[in-house]
Write a protein that holds these residues in place. Structure first.
Motif, PDB file in Angstrom:
ATOM      1  N   PHE A 189       0.862  -1.173   0.000  1.00 14.89           N
ATOM      2  CA  PHE A 189       0.000   0.000   0.000  1.00 14.89           C
ATOM      3  C   PHE A 189       0.910   1.238   0.000  1.00 14.89           C
ATOM      4  O   PHE A 189       1.468   1.587  -1.016  1.00 14.89           O
ATOM      5  N   THR A 190       1.100   1.884   1.130  1.00 10.73           N
ATOM      6  CA  THR A 190       2.000   3.037   1.167  1.00 10.73           C
ATOM      7  C   THR A 190       3.114   2.832   2.193  1.00 10.73           C
ATOM      8  O   THR A 190       3.726   3.791   2.647  1.00 10.73           O
ATOM      9  N   PHE A 219      13.008   0.129   1.348  1.00  7.62           N
ATOM     10  CA  PHE A 219      13.382  -1.284   1.364  1.00  7.62           C
ATOM     11  C   PHE A 219      12.162  -2.191   1.154  1.00  7.62           C
ATOM     12  O   PHE A 219      12.299  -3.341   0.744  1.00  7.62           O
ATOM     13  N   VAL A 220      10.963  -1.675   1.417  1.00 10.07           N
ATOM     14  CA  VAL A 220       9.735  -2.448   1.201  1.00 10.07           C
ATOM     15  C   VAL A 220       9.617  -2.893  -0.256  1.00 10.07           C
ATOM     16  O   VAL A 220       9.210  -4.016  -0.542  1.00 10.07           O
ATOM     17  N   VAL A 221       9.977  -2.030  -1.206  1.00 12.84           N
ATOM     18  CA  VAL A 221       9.736  -2.317  -2.616  1.00 12.84           C
ATOM     19  C   VAL A 221      10.936  -2.940  -3.321  1.00 12.84           C
ATOM     20  O   VAL A 221      10.790  -3.466  -4.424  1.00 12.84           O
ATOM     21  N   SER A 222      12.136  -2.883  -2.724  1.00 10.81           N
ATOM     22  CA  SER A 222      13.305  -3.436  -3.416  1.00 10.81           C
ATOM     23  C   SER A 222      14.434  -3.736  -2.442  1.00 10.81           C
ATOM     24  O   SER A 222      14.718  -2.919  -1.554  1.00 10.81           O
ATOM     25  N   TYR A 226      10.383  -4.717   9.021  1.00 12.80           N
ATOM     26  CA  TYR A 226      11.482  -4.553   8.079  1.00 12.80           C
ATOM     27  C   TYR A 226      12.717  -4.066   8.827  1.00 12.80           C
ATOM     28  O   TYR A 226      12.640  -3.131   9.627  1.00 12.80           O
ATOM     29  N   MET A 227      13.858  -4.705   8.542  1.00 13.36           N
ATOM     30  CA  MET A 227      15.125  -4.326   9.163  1.00 13.36           C
ATOM     31  C   MET A 227      16.204  -4.354   8.096  1.00 13.36           C
ATOM     32  O   MET A 227      16.287  -5.303   7.323  1.00 13.36           O
TER      33      MET A 227
END
Length: 325
Positions: A26-27, A35-38, A71-72
């Motif tokens: 989402f956002t 880092f969420v997207v790549s 996420y880390m």
């Protein structure tokens, strides 16, 4: 009412079907967590970064999608980074859990013009099951289907690969997720075996010439699913206001649409947040713009984060903008 019930059922089935294709984005990536997207963003920064996200979609509708993720990422040496993401995603009676372990390496293309190239890879482990313990007889279906005898549990291994180009405040990343086919049940024959999907994320950070403490960041996020040619785009804009000690507050808005329906958005959402003494908080709200809008209170997302063990890299390819002048 009957029409709305059928609409909700079909929409839920569609989301359940696509749930195995990709963990929903989402956002979360706009909460200072690209880092969420790549995986290519792993290790870019001067500290260890942790972001926890809680997302509830279509508040007010029973069994609506719900997602929690952690996420880390951290720098490894001066030119590399590692990352880990964990997630739990529930959509009605379908449940996904898993993790991604990522590695990225960052290269300097040109030192003087500040051009950098990052390459990344993630190993993905995903589990999927149906929570049959929630199945209950109803008036229209007094007997549960006797063929439902287990939770249809399945686990899959896969990989993501990506590349990221940066030039001063400009960035462009391209990512291919789930590049391997998925194991399927040959006796059912209705599962998608092509999980491959692509994401492109691009934007630019512009500094206000009259006030160097204000940054404006327009960006685009594109998703394409190879299995059925679906695609969507987010149009975003964020504004940050820094204080003297580099703490900041920010606000923005995101507009998501299917690429063949630009003037018929899926959702529209404002976002706000702040970073204070390496503690991060963000909140995003997405307004559902379809026939469900009158039956739910939208989608809510909260992000909490910490940055710690600060240590500036000797290579500008992994430094944040605040240190690259």
């Amino acid at each position: 009412m009957k029409k709305l019930t059928i609409y909700i059922l079909l929409l839920s089935l569609t989301v359940s079907y696509s749930q195995e294709l990709n963990i929903p984005v989402f956002t979360q990536y706009l909460a200072d967590n690209s880092f969420v997207v790549s995986p290519t963003y792993a290790g870019i920064g001067d500290n260890i970064k942790i972001r926890a996200n809680g997302l509830t979609q279509w508040v007010g509708i029973k069994g609506a999608p719900d997602n929690q993720s952690l996420y880390m990422d951290a720098r490894l040496g001066n030119r590399s980074g590692v990352g880990l993401s964990l997630y739990n995603d529930r959509n009605g009676n379908t449940v996904q859990k898993g993790f991604k372990a990522s590695f990225a390496h960052h290269l300097t293309l040109d030192y003087y013009s500040k051009q950098y190239l990052s390459l990344g890879i993630s190993y993905n482990y995903n589990t999927f099951k149906i929570d049959i313990h929630n199945f209950r007889p109803t008036e229209s279906m007094p007997v549960i289907d006797p063929r439902v005898t287990d939770d249809r549990y399945i686990a899959n291994n896969n990989f993501d690969v990506g590349a990221l180009y940066r030039n001063k405040g400009f960035y462009f990343s391209f990512n291919a997720s789930n590049i391997l086919p998925k194991k399927i049940d040959n006796f059912v024959g209705v599962e998608p075996d092509l999980l491959l999907n692509y994401q492109a994320y691009t934007g630019i950070v512009l500094v206000n010439p009259r006030d160097k403490k204000i940054e404006i960041e327009p960006s685009l996020y594109f998703q394409y699913f190879d299995s059925d040619d679906r695609s969507s785009t987010d149009v975003n804009i964020k504004v940050r206001k820094f204080s003297r000690n580099e703490d900041y507050v920010w606000g923005g808005i995101s507009y998501r649409f299917l690429n063949d329906q630009f003037f018929n958005p899926l959702n529209l959402g404002p976002m706000v947040g702040f970073n204070k003494s390496n503690f991060y908080f963000g909140y995003a709200y997405q307004i559902t713009i379809n026939e469900l809008s009158g039956y739910n209170a939208g989608t809510h997302m909260v992000t909490i984060g910490f940055d710690f063990l600060q240590g500036i890299s000797e290579c500008e390819c992994t430094q944040t903008r605040s240190h690259v002048k």
